[in-house]
Design an enzyme around this catalytic site. Structure first.
Site, short mmCIF file in Angstrom:
data_model
loop_
_atom_site.label_atom_id
_atom_site.label_comp_id
_atom_site.label_asym_id
_atom_site.label_seq_id
_atom_site.Cartn_x
_atom_site.Cartn_y
_atom_site.Cartn_z
N SER A 98 -5.94 3.10 4.94
CA SER A 98 -5.53 2.45 3.70
C SER A 98 -6.69 1.74 3.00
O SER A 98 -6.52 0.65 2.44
CB SER A 98 -4.39 1.46 3.96
OG SER A 98 -3.68 1.19 2.78
N LYS A 155 -0.08 3.75 -2.60
CA LYS A 155 -1.08 4.81 -2.50
C LYS A 155 -0.47 6.20 -2.37
O LYS A 155 -1.17 7.21 -2.54
CB LYS A 155 -2.03 4.53 -1.33
CG LYS A 155 -2.87 3.26 -1.50
CD LYS A 155 -3.87 3.09 -0.36
CE LYS A 155 -4.76 1.88 -0.56
NZ LYS A 155 -4.13 0.61 -0.14
N SER A 207 0.79 -1.23 0.00
CA SER A 207 0.00 0.00 0.00
C SER A 207 0.82 1.28 0.00
O SER A 207 0.25 2.38 -0.07
CB SER A 207 -0.95 0.01 1.20
OG SER A 207 -2.06 -0.82 0.96
#
Length: 389
Positions: free
Chosen positions: A127, A70, A67
């Site tokens: 997230s 992101k 993640s």
């Protein structure tokens, strides 16, 4: 609408990528970051305004990043908000694609409407994959089209060891980055303060009533580390435990990246060690040249007898703490110039070294033009003098 403020950086993210090349200060290291080597597959710490690499370990190895992906979404979203494409109060409708996301989610229903503010804070704090896809689809139309934007932006930033094939960080053979590239990306995101309140939030909630959903921040350094501003965690089976963070103390802002840790706590340990290494061992230093070095240069056969000169660029650089008195400057300047002289013409160079290693270089150039003295220009000078009598 929530206003977005961009923090001006000394260098753009694109320039940062160029400056970082070969700018490591590892040779000056005195601290101990050996544990970061042993518990990460790759790690790096950089100073943001200069792009200098203070320490690195396998920083160009291509690795999955979970993640941490992101961060690129956050950068593009901030840039789009800055353009006015959308704002935090924009209402976004969840699609079937967003609803189908698994992993960390806030359980968006197909057709559910939610403000960009709530979706973005769900991404930053918890997230949330479904919220991430929803915002990306709103901006680009589809996730695939947004991923194209991500790869294009990575190229623009000079992230040569990065490729995305989804916007949330799911593992695949063609979804990878490097610690070095992640430092470039983190520095770019750190220019924006629109997410800082979300980064600093440990626990929050989205929605009200029966569908209220908890948002829990997994970045433990946000509560542990003095000067921390923001960052992103990431965890998958293939990527392991990853972390990118940035922090500021005094006038120095650092980015630290740890990829491929086996255990969650190791990424926080590694980034803590990297940040401590940078803050305790280094400081910013503004290069300077004595004025007596920059005396005008004689010009022969010119309309003027001298040409003023200047150092083309004076940089702020990172040096080991307490070492500024050991910096030695050397310079060379030509004895004279022949007209015509061009603006910005190189007439010399200045270098600075620390303990025998060069840390700064710049050309010395002219500040203006000097025309050539010929028959016509001489005649013009005589005529002007006659009329001035």
């Amino acid at each position: 609408m929530v206003l977005i403020k961009r923090i001006t950086a000394v260098v753009t993210a694109f320039a940062l990528a160029a400056v970082m090349q070969g700018a490591s200060l590892t040779a000056f290291s005195e601290g101990d970051v050996s544990e970061a080597d042993s518990i990460t597959k790759a790690a790096i710490v950089t100073e943001v305004s200069t792009g200098q690499v203070l320490y690195e370990h396998n920083s160009h190895e291509r690795l999955p990043m979970a993640s941490v992906t992101k961060l690129m979404c956050l950068l593009i979203w901030a840039e789009e908000m800055e353009k006015g494409t959308f704002g935090m109060d924009t209402v976004i409708t969840a699609t079937a694609r967003a609803n189908a996301m698994d992993g960390s989610v806030i359980w968006l229903n197909v057709g559910e409407e939610m403000s960009a503010y709530d979706m973005i804070r769900s991404v930053v704090i918890a997230s949330a994959n479904d919220a991430c896809v929803a915002v990306c689809e709103y901006i680009a139309g589809t996730e695939e089209m947004f991923v194209e934007r991500m790869n294009k932006r990575a190229q623009e930033l000079g992230m040569s060891d990065t490729h995305y094939d989804n916007c949330v960080g799911f593992d695949s053979d063609t979804h990878y980055t490097s610690a070095y590239d992640t430092a470039i990306l983190s520095a770019a995101v750190s220019e924006y303060d629109c997410y800082n309140a979300f980064f600093a939030t440990r626990l929050d909630y989205v929605r009200e009533g029966e569908r209220q959903t908890q948002l829990l921040n997994t970045n433990k350094l946000m509560q542990r580390y003095d000067g921390i501003i923001g960052g992103k965690t990431g965890t998958t089976d293939k990527a392991g435990c990853c972390l990118a963070v940035w922090a500021k103390r005094g006038n120095m802002k650092l980015c630290a990246v740890a990829l491929g840790c086996k255990e969650s706590e190791q990424r926080f340990t590694a980034c803590t060690d990297l940040l401590n290494y940078g803050f305790s061992g280094f400081e910013l230093y503004r290069t300077a040249v004595d004025s007596d070095v920059l005396t005008p240069v004689t010009v022969t056969e010119g309309l003027e007898k001298q040409a003023d000169i200047r150092v083309k660029r004076l940089n702020t650089i990172v040096i080991p703490k307490g070492s500024s008195k050991r910096i030695e400057y050397t310079h060379t300047v030509v004895d004279s110039l022949s007209a015509p002289v061009q603006y910005g013409e190189k007439v010399g160079e200045v270098r600075a070294s620390l303990d025998g290693e060069e840390i700064f270089y710049s050309d010395i150039v002219t500040t203006g033009e000097v025309g050539e003295l010929n028959f016509f220009s001489s005649l013009l000078i005589i005529i002007r003098r006659l009329f001035s009598m």
